[in-house]
Design an enzyme around this catalytic site. Sequence first.
Site, PDB file in Angstrom:
ATOM      1  N   HIS B 125       0.405  -1.485  -0.409  1.00 59.99           N
ATOM      2  CA  HIS B 125      -0.144   0.058  -0.210  1.00 59.99           C
ATOM      3  C   HIS B 125       0.779   1.115  -0.116  1.00 59.99           C
ATOM      4  CE1 HIS B 125      -2.519   2.751   1.630  1.00 59.99           C
ATOM      5  NE2 HIS B 125      -3.536   2.377   1.520  1.00 59.99           N
ATOM      6  N   ASP B 202       2.889  -4.197   8.028  1.00 56.65           N
ATOM      7  CA  ASP B 202       1.467  -3.755   7.408  1.00 56.65           C
ATOM      8  C   ASP B 202       0.496  -5.074   8.035  1.00 56.65           C
ATOM      9  OD1 ASP B 202      -0.759  -2.709   6.889  1.00 56.65           O
ATOM     10  OD2 ASP B 202       0.001  -1.913   5.035  1.00 56.65           O
ATOM     11  N   GLN B 205      -4.536  -5.308   6.395  1.00 58.44           N
ATOM     12  CA  GLN B 205      -5.568  -6.034   6.426  1.00 58.44           C
ATOM     13  C   GLN B 205      -5.676  -7.440   6.740  1.00 58.44           C
ATOM     14  OE1 GLN B 205      -8.317  -5.216   3.881  1.00 58.44           O
ATOM     15  NE2 GLN B 205      -7.149  -3.444   3.491  1.00 58.44           N
ATOM     16  N   LYS B 228     -10.480  -0.845  10.354  1.00 59.30           N
ATOM     17  CA  LYS B 228     -11.012  -2.221   9.023  1.00 59.30           C
ATOM     18  C   LYS B 228     -11.403  -3.618  10.304  1.00 59.30           C
ATOM     19  CE  LYS B 228      -7.539  -0.019   6.486  1.00 59.30           C
ATOM     20  NZ  LYS B 228      -8.607  -0.181   4.773  1.00 59.30           N
ATOM     21  N   CYS B 366      -4.537   2.139  -3.876  1.00 60.95           N
ATOM     22  CA  CYS B 366      -3.968   2.841  -3.148  1.00 60.95           C
ATOM     23  C   CYS B 366      -2.987   1.576  -3.431  1.00 60.95           C
ATOM     24  CB  CYS B 366      -3.613   3.491  -1.411  1.00 60.95           C
ATOM     25  SG  CYS B 366      -5.403   4.675  -1.151  1.00 60.95           S
TER      26      CYS B 366
HETATM   27  C1  LIG Z   1      -2.524  -2.762   3.400  1.00 61.69           C
HETATM   28  C2  LIG Z   1      -2.926  -1.351   3.599  1.00 61.69           C
HETATM   29  N1  LIG Z   1      -1.743  -0.615   4.899  1.00 61.69           N
HETATM   30  C3  LIG Z   1      -2.382   0.444   5.225  1.00 61.69           C
HETATM   31  C4  LIG Z   1      -3.824   1.403   5.222  1.00 61.69           C
HETATM   32  C5  LIG Z   1      -3.843   2.829   5.941  1.00 61.69           C
HETATM   33  O1  LIG Z   1      -4.489   2.372   7.048  1.00 61.69           O
HETATM   34  P1  LIG Z   1      -4.997   4.042   8.014  1.00 61.69           P
HETATM   35  O2  LIG Z   1      -5.356   4.734   6.055  1.00 61.69           O
HETATM   36  O3  LIG Z   1      -6.123   3.791   7.839  1.00 61.69           O
HETATM   37  O4  LIG Z   1      -3.790   4.202   8.007  1.00 61.69           O
HETATM   38  C6  LIG Z   1      -4.350   0.456   4.174  1.00 61.69           C
HETATM   39  C7  LIG Z   1      -6.277   0.696   3.853  1.00 61.69           C
HETATM   40  O5  LIG Z   1      -6.522   1.387   3.069  1.00 61.69           O
HETATM   41  C8  LIG Z   1      -4.204  -0.390   3.624  1.00 61.69           C
HETATM   42  O6  LIG Z   1      -5.085  -1.421   3.493  1.00 61.69           O
END
Ligand SMILES: Cc1ncc(COP(=O)(O)O)c(C=O)c1O
Lengths: 138, 408
Positions: B125, B202, B205, B228, B366
């Site tokens: 991401h 990270d 998900q 999430k 993203c």
């Molecule tokens: C794999 C992953 N990393 C990071 C993020 C970013 O999360 P947040 O926008 O809640 O900081 C997301 C959310 O879309 C994600 O799916």
Amino acid sequence: MSIAFKEAEIIEEFEMLDNWQDRFQIVIDTGETLPPMPEERMVDQNIIHGCQNKVYLSSDLNGEVLHFYGHSEAQIPRGLLTLLIRLVDGEKPEDIVQASLDVFEKAGIKDNLSMQRAVGLESMIKRVKLEAAKYVKN
Amino acid sequence: MADKLDVMKIREDFPILHQEVNGYPLVYFDNGATSQKPRQVIEAITAYYSGYNANIHRGVHTLSQRATSAYESSREEVKTFLNARSTEEIIFTKGTTEGINLIAQTWGRHYLKTGDEIVVTAMEHHANIVPWQMICEESGAVLKVIPMDQNGELILEEAQKLIGPRTRMVAAIHVSNALGTINPVEELIAMAQKVGAMTLIDGAQAVPHFKVDVKKLDCDFYVFSAHKLLGPTGMGVLYGKLSNLEQIPPYQGGGDMIRSVSFSKTTYNDPPLKFEAGTPNIEGAISMAEGIRYWNSLDHAQVAAHEQDLLQYATERLKATGDYRIIGEAQNKVAVVSFLLNGAHPYDVGFILDKHGIAVRTGHHCAEPVMQFFEVPGTIRASFSFYNTRAEIDKMMDALAVTKRMLA
Ligand SMILES: Cc1ncc(COP(=O)(O)O)c(C=O)c1O
């Protein structure tokens, strides 16, 4: 043909339809009639920001009137762009700047655009006006 | 039937699911972007504001003590959830993004030097790319990328080659938001440990779908977002081993993160408060814990079976006609299907599905490098939760058939 005349034509075309599916079918089909944009015009400075997919717009002054070119990968934005171009193509810059260009509201298309912001319709209209404004001396 | 998840009963806990959108019953398949919230979470927020709202860590009065103890017991809940060793290892953030930025800006700024290498994967991401690019630019470190194959699986032989003596950090996505792939992070962590590199996972998900045990993973840092995982927005967690957290400098300066302040010298608090400057998201922490409690109340074997059934069913139905291209067919996947309707732009498909009351995500999710790799402008992503049903997938397939006709 004036902008007002073409606007009335578009409104009439849409008014007959009473559901979103038919309206958007026309939008989609209209998009198919947009002439391809010349490759050299598909450059970053002609991208309309504020659209979720890539939408391009550029124009040329042809004598007294403006000629528009546009492109969009997605079909619904392409259809909207085509309708917008149909409205302003061949018109004088000062007429375009002064036009309200609210045909989408009047034709009942905008009501169906719950994703209006994502479609970038406002950005398209603004860009058309900016293109025209380039040629208007004040 | 006792061995099956009682989805209809669960759905009663989620008020938002019971509404019409554009004249159709809502089908919410955008759980990867954010999950819906059970009423227990919504009620926890109301209970806090109507019963014991006060600033924490600073008052002797009763409300402040109640708020402080609720806030700190949320940390306890998270500690147990991740199986961390102690609550000192749990830092509250505003989300995954902030957790990664925090490490890049503190550990990264302090330790990275010219020629050092940060290793990420091809399916990150943006939140796990850009913070590293920023610190690389500042420090002269270099970003390396572990490639993936056409199924959306990491190529581990390449990882083995990339992770070497210059590697300082391996930062990897546990589960791909764009593809659904569950990555073998255990193996990446082992490779990193062999060369003495740090690891950050990270888990944005991952935690909504399966049990994560940070002690077993043995990663240095683990991050996720509450929103999430049935919880509120603006709230997240950074797990870090205490030994690391003691070493790295603080993040932002302000109240709560200090032990004493004078104009000549300030001393910092211990972790986790060292990294939590200012009044935090109190109701966020409290309601996040409530979301975790809700998750804990479910039978996770049943949840996994139900979600895998949805994934399999959606995949089969999409493959049945030849009209769709599925992007991401890893062996190990969570309940996410990314796909394209042949000949159609994902944006148009998302638009027409919305007209049918179906919420999916369209675009690059993203993860632009993933789209570049598969040479697509974006995808349509249906990401399922345990409260979704096969009947909802049928509705999506019906709406897709209409979409196909309209865009043909
Ligand atoms: C794999 C992953 N990393 C990071 C993020 C970013 O999360 P947040 O926008 O809640 O900081 C997301 C959310 O879309 C994600 O799916």
